[in-house]
Design a protein around this motif. Structure first.
Motif, PDB file in Angstrom:
ATOM      1  N   PRO A  34       0.858  -1.020  -0.029  1.00 12.97           N
ATOM      2  CA  PRO A  34      -0.142   0.101   0.009  1.00 12.97           C
ATOM      3  C   PRO A  34       0.789   1.288   0.076  1.00 12.97           C
ATOM      4  O   PRO A  34       0.575   2.489  -0.351  1.00 12.97           O
ATOM      5  N   GLN A  35       1.972   1.190   0.481  1.00 12.22           N
ATOM      6  CA  GLN A  35       3.045   2.487   0.622  1.00 12.22           C
ATOM      7  C   GLN A  35       3.647   2.871  -0.810  1.00 12.22           C
ATOM      8  O   GLN A  35       4.376   3.713  -0.799  1.00 12.22           O
TER       9      GLN A  35
ATOM     10  N   PHE B  59      -3.795  -5.945   2.585  1.00 14.20           N
ATOM     11  CA  PHE B  59      -5.182  -5.327   2.498  1.00 14.20           C
ATOM     12  C   PHE B  59      -6.224  -5.616   3.279  1.00 14.20           C
ATOM     13  O   PHE B  59      -7.134  -4.779   3.694  1.00 14.20           O
ATOM     14  N   LEU B  60      -6.317  -6.796   3.916  1.00 13.28           N
ATOM     15  CA  LEU B  60      -7.108  -7.360   4.970  1.00 13.28           C
ATOM     16  C   LEU B  60      -7.168  -6.395   6.092  1.00 13.28           C
ATOM     17  O   LEU B  60      -7.965  -5.869   6.571  1.00 13.28           O
ATOM     18  N   GLN B  61      -5.753  -6.248   6.529  1.00 11.67           N
ATOM     19  CA  GLN B  61      -5.593  -5.489   7.887  1.00 11.67           C
ATOM     20  C   GLN B  61      -5.761  -4.037   7.283  1.00 11.67           C
ATOM     21  O   GLN B  61      -6.499  -3.354   8.553  1.00 11.67           O
TER      22      GLN B  61
ATOM     23  N   GLU C 285      -8.851   4.027   9.387  1.00 13.50           N
ATOM     24  CA  GLU C 285      -7.826   4.747   8.671  1.00 13.50           C
ATOM     25  C   GLU C 285      -6.860   4.031   7.636  1.00 13.50           C
ATOM     26  O   GLU C 285      -5.774   4.773   7.852  1.00 13.50           O
ATOM     27  N   GLY C 286      -7.077   2.846   7.635  1.00  9.34           N
ATOM     28  CA  GLY C 286      -5.927   2.018   6.820  1.00  9.34           C
ATOM     29  C   GLY C 286      -5.904   2.567   5.450  1.00  9.34           C
ATOM     30  O   GLY C 286      -6.443   3.398   4.901  1.00  9.34           O
ATOM     31  N   ASP C 287      -4.693   2.189   4.749  1.00  4.35           N
ATOM     32  CA  ASP C 287      -4.320   2.476   3.324  1.00  4.35           C
ATOM     33  C   ASP C 287      -5.165   1.703   2.458  1.00  4.35           C
ATOM     34  O   ASP C 287      -4.802   0.610   2.130  1.00  4.35           O
ATOM     35  N   ARG C 288      -6.190   2.445   1.744  1.00  6.51           N
ATOM     36  CA  ARG C 288      -7.010   1.318   1.045  1.00  6.51           C
ATOM     37  C   ARG C 288      -7.164   1.769  -0.410  1.00  6.51           C
ATOM     38  O   ARG C 288      -8.219   1.287  -1.123  1.00  6.51           O
ATOM     39  N   ASN C 289      -6.036   2.513  -0.977  1.00  4.61           N
ATOM     40  CA  ASN C 289      -6.217   2.483  -2.344  1.00  4.61           C
ATOM     41  C   ASN C 289      -5.293   1.412  -2.781  1.00  4.61           C
ATOM     42  O   ASN C 289      -4.175   1.068  -2.397  1.00  4.61           O
TER      43      ASN C 289
END
Ligand SMILES: Cc1cc2nc3c(=O)[nH]c(=O)nc-3n(C[C@H](O)[C@H](O)[C@H](O)COP(=O)(O)O)c2cc1C
Length: 349
Positions: A124-125, A157-159, A165-169
């Motif tokens: 995600p980063q 992405f599950l986490q 406010e997880g990184d969801r893109n």
């Protein structure tokens, strides 16, 4: 703060039961050979992974770094990995890009002669989220900090969904991977939910060197985030954490469906002992990874982890003896019997 999150993860995994409710390695069986025709003492467990030589086909998986108490845990793992000549990964090094003071909690591992050292950063980063996107220069830096042979890109992405406010893109991951693989020796690693065959083919096209299965059967990051949410009285996180506790592709199903796709495989997710490791290799894995089981010992101390890993290896060697497998290549050819729910997963995945 990332530092607190990494501390919480180790505390929760070592103090609570965060495993998936069913371990699919229980549905894999090796066939007993009553006349193995080999001498136990001749069994050779050595293997190679991209020219790196290991005494045993084992990796202690990516877990920690980035807060004060993580240094000793990484050092305990590093010492054992060097003693036994097995591989190790460090936890996400994202924190290094914001806080130089914690560098030694990772860099301690480069003081030990470990045959496979794996750096770690999250998928995600790699793409644009709220503000940050990690650059190639930053990745060179995190590899350098541990003098890494390989780079784990972890997919979690599950986490990210369960935590607030997880990184969801996730848009653009594939094209960034294509570019990244030109410059770095990338292993694509899940973190407890496994890989489906379509994604594995995409990863292969992008040029990754191996996949780390990290499927469902062992540590559930949904469960870990459930406990963190409960602590904060975050009702949304609690609810999603419970609902997605057993989300994912069972590790052995993911392994079986990936093994003929022409890619190297590290099998992980729910490996508890050397017998599970033998099953994974017989199913086609090149290496086997353990995380949740190992951290319990690594947190106590070097001796405790070393004793446990020696027992683990003895179990693996015993399973090799009882199937008449003189070396790892022989073990890869052994017949496996698949029962229970795993059979359904394999027929439909
Ligand atoms: C305490 C803990 C922290 C973890 N942190 C990371 C991490 O930072 N990066 C990563 O790629 N995987 C991380 N993982 C996932 C593991 O590397 C592994 O893929 C996963 O836990 C499945 O293996 P297991 O069932 O043997 O625990 C972590 C696991 C644990 C238990």
């Amino acid at each position: 703060m990332i530092e607190n999150r990494k501390f919480d993860h180790v505390s929760i995994v070592t103090e609570k039961d965060v495993n998936a409710h069913y371990n699919y390695w229980n549905d894999v069986h090796l066939v007993h050979n009553p006349m193995p025709e080999i001498d136990y003492n001749d069994i050779d467990l050595r293997t190679e992974f991209y020219s790196r030589k290991l005494n045993y086909p084992i990796i202690i998986e990516a877990m920690t770094g980035g807060y004060e108490g993580a240094k000793i845990i990484n050092e305990n793992i590093a010492k054992v990995a060097a003693d036994l000549q097995i591989g190790m990964g460090v936890g996400s090094e994202r924190v290094l890009l914001k806080n130089k003071n914690v560098e030694n909690t990772f860099s301690v591992v480069k003081e030990y002669d470990i045959p496979v050292r794996i750096a770690n950063i999250g998928a995600p980063q790699l793409i644009k989220q709220k503000d940050e996107q990690i650059s190639d220069d930053e990745i060179y830096h995190i590899m350098d900090v541990i003098n890494a042979h390989f780079l784990n890109i972890h997919f979690n992405f599950l986490q990210e969904i369960v935590q607030p406010e997880g990184d969801r893109n996730s848009k653009g991951i594939e094209s960034r991977l294509y570019k990244l693989c030109k410059n770095f020796p990338v292993i694509a690693k899940e973190t407890g939910a496994g890989w489906d065959p379509n994604s594995v083919l995409k990863l292969k096209r992008a040029g990754i060197l191996a996949i780390d299965i990290a499927g469902m059967s062992g540590t559930s990051f949904s469960a870990v985030e459930y406990y963190r949410a409960k602590e904060r009285n975050d009702k949304r996180g609690e609810r999603l954490g419970i609902t997605f506790w057993d989300w994912g592709i069972p590790s052995p199903a993911s392994l079986i469906k990936s093994r003929d796709l022409g890619i190297k495989i590290i099998a992980s997710g729910g490996i508890r002992n050397g017998y599970d490791a033998a099953k994974a290799i017989a199913l086609g894995a090149d290496l086997v990874g353990i995380a949740g089981h190992a951290i319990k010992f690594a947190k106590i101390g070097y001796e405790e982890l070393k004793n446990e890993m020696e027992l683990f290896i003895e179990e693996l060697k015993s399973a090799m003896f009882l199937t008449g497998s003189k070396n790892i290549e022989n073990l890869k050819k052994r017949k496996t019997i698949i029962t229970g729910n795993l059979k359904d997963w394999i027929s439909q995945l």
